[in-house]
Write a protein that holds these residues in place. Structure first.
Motif, PDB file in Angstrom:
ATOM      1  N   ASN A  49       2.916  41.657  10.003  1.00 36.20           N
ATOM      2  CA  ASN A  49       3.118  42.152  11.368  1.00 36.20           C
ATOM      3  C   ASN A  49       4.157  41.306  12.107  1.00 36.20           C
ATOM      4  OD1 ASN A  49       1.309  44.267  11.084  1.00 36.20           O
ATOM      5  ND2 ASN A  49      -0.442  43.045  11.754  1.00 36.20           N
ATOM      6  N   GLU A  50       4.114  39.999  11.902  1.00 42.74           N
ATOM      7  CA  GLU A  50       5.087  39.097  12.545  1.00 42.74           C
ATOM      8  C   GLU A  50       6.511  39.397  12.061  1.00 42.74           C
ATOM      9  OE1 GLU A  50       6.123  34.378  12.163  1.00 42.74           O
ATOM     10  OE2 GLU A  50       3.999  34.958  12.133  1.00 42.74           O
ATOM     11  N   LEU A  52       7.586  42.162  10.566  1.00 42.97           N
ATOM     12  CA  LEU A  52       7.957  43.530  10.915  1.00 42.97           C
ATOM     13  C   LEU A  52       8.425  43.596  12.379  1.00 42.97           C
ATOM     14  CD1 LEU A  52       8.110  46.374   9.771  1.00 42.97           C
ATOM     15  CD2 LEU A  52       5.794  46.767  10.595  1.00 42.97           C
ATOM     16  N   GLU A  53       7.748  42.860  13.241  1.00 50.15           N
ATOM     17  CA  GLU A  53       8.146  42.818  14.650  1.00 50.15           C
ATOM     18  C   GLU A  53       9.541  42.198  14.793  1.00 50.15           C
ATOM     19  OE1 GLU A  53       6.548  40.496  18.549  1.00 50.15           O
ATOM     20  OE2 GLU A  53       5.018  41.365  17.231  1.00 50.15           O
ATOM     21  N   LEU A  54       9.788  41.127  14.065  1.00 47.16           N
ATOM     22  CA  LEU A  54      11.102  40.482  14.086  1.00 47.16           C
ATOM     23  C   LEU A  54      12.177  41.422  13.545  1.00 47.16           C
ATOM     24  CD1 LEU A  54      12.789  37.876  14.518  1.00 47.16           C
ATOM     25  CD2 LEU A  54      12.240  37.283  12.157  1.00 47.16           C
ATOM     26  N   HIS A  55      11.856  42.128  12.476  1.00 43.91           N
ATOM     27  CA  HIS A  55      12.792  43.076  11.873  1.00 43.91           C
ATOM     28  C   HIS A  55      13.144  44.196  12.856  1.00 43.91           C
ATOM     29  CE1 HIS A  55      14.755  45.289   8.658  1.00 43.91           C
ATOM     30  NE2 HIS A  55      14.039  46.362   8.973  1.00 43.91           N
ATOM     31  N   GLN A  56      12.150  44.726  13.529  1.00 45.55           N
ATOM     32  CA  GLN A  56      12.395  45.803  14.493  1.00 45.55           C
ATOM     33  C   GLN A  56      13.191  45.289  15.693  1.00 45.55           C
ATOM     34  OE1 GLN A  56       8.440  47.184  15.250  1.00 45.55           O
ATOM     35  NE2 GLN A  56       8.385  48.515  13.444  1.00 45.55           N
ATOM     36  N   LEU A  57      12.939  44.055  16.110  1.00 42.95           N
ATOM     37  CA  LEU A  57      13.686  43.469  17.223  1.00 42.95           C
ATOM     38  C   LEU A  57      15.158  43.328  16.862  1.00 42.95           C
ATOM     39  CD1 LEU A  57      13.509  42.150  20.056  1.00 42.95           C
ATOM     40  CD2 LEU A  57      13.162  39.981  18.878  1.00 42.95           C
TER      41      LEU A  57
END
Length: 181
Positions: A49-50, A52-57
């Motif tokens: 989740n961490e 994936l959040e960075l990737h989406q950002l």
């Protein structure tokens, strides 16, 4: 990269495998093994989740692009400052020649004085005026050279000339700086 995914690898191994999973470059076997770990292992799920959040950002943010005049603006900004001239323009050849003449005069003066103090009338059995095998440098009395009035006067004149040369050089530098300011 056919390692067992269940082995404890630390954060580095988890990160690498999850990034490959997120980027879609992992093999089908690894993908299914990672999906099972994401369902069962809390540590893997939190890390996923961490990341994936960075990737989406990173995917959603747009990078600022410089203006079309950016290069021209930078070059105009640099043009405001004075660029150092080539070496030949700021090294004064007269100063170099003056320093060279000073040292040559010093060496020639010492040689003339040394040859002037030599007793050329002494005779020897050898063809050389001085028997080199009998010279002992430790027995040479240098006090004769530096206690003589002529040598002291010559050295003082050279020091004064050197200081005058330095003064002229510094004055020309100061004059240049005043012109530039």
């Amino acid at each position: 990269m056919k390692e067992n995914l269940n082995t404890p690898l630390g954060d580095g191994g988890i990160d690498d495998r999850l990034w490959e999973y997120i980027d879609g470059v992992s093999s089908a076997d690894e993908r299914s093994a990672i999906e099972k770990l994401l369902e069962t292992d809390q540590q893997w799920k939190e890390k996923y989740n961490e990341l994936l959040e960075l990737h989406q950002l990173v995917q959603s943010s747009t990078l600022e692009e410089p203006s079309l005049r950016f290069t021209k603006n930078v070059m105009e900004g640099i043009a405001k400052y004075q660029i150092a001239p080539a070496t030949r323009t700021y090294i004064n050849n007269k100063i170099i020649w003056g320093i060279g003449f000073f040292f040559i005069a010093l060496v020639v003066g010492f040689l003339v004085y040394g040859f002037g103090q030599t007793d050329w009338s002494a005779t020897n059995d050898t063809k050389l005026p001085i028997d080199i095998s009998k010279i002992d440098i430790n027995k040479v009395d240098y006090s004769k050279f530096f206690n003589n009035t002529y040598v002291n006067v010559f050295m003082m004149i050279n020091v004064v000339l050197g200081l005058m040369l330095l003064d002229r050089y510094l004055a020309s530098k100061k004059k240049k700086l005043r012109k530039e300011a």
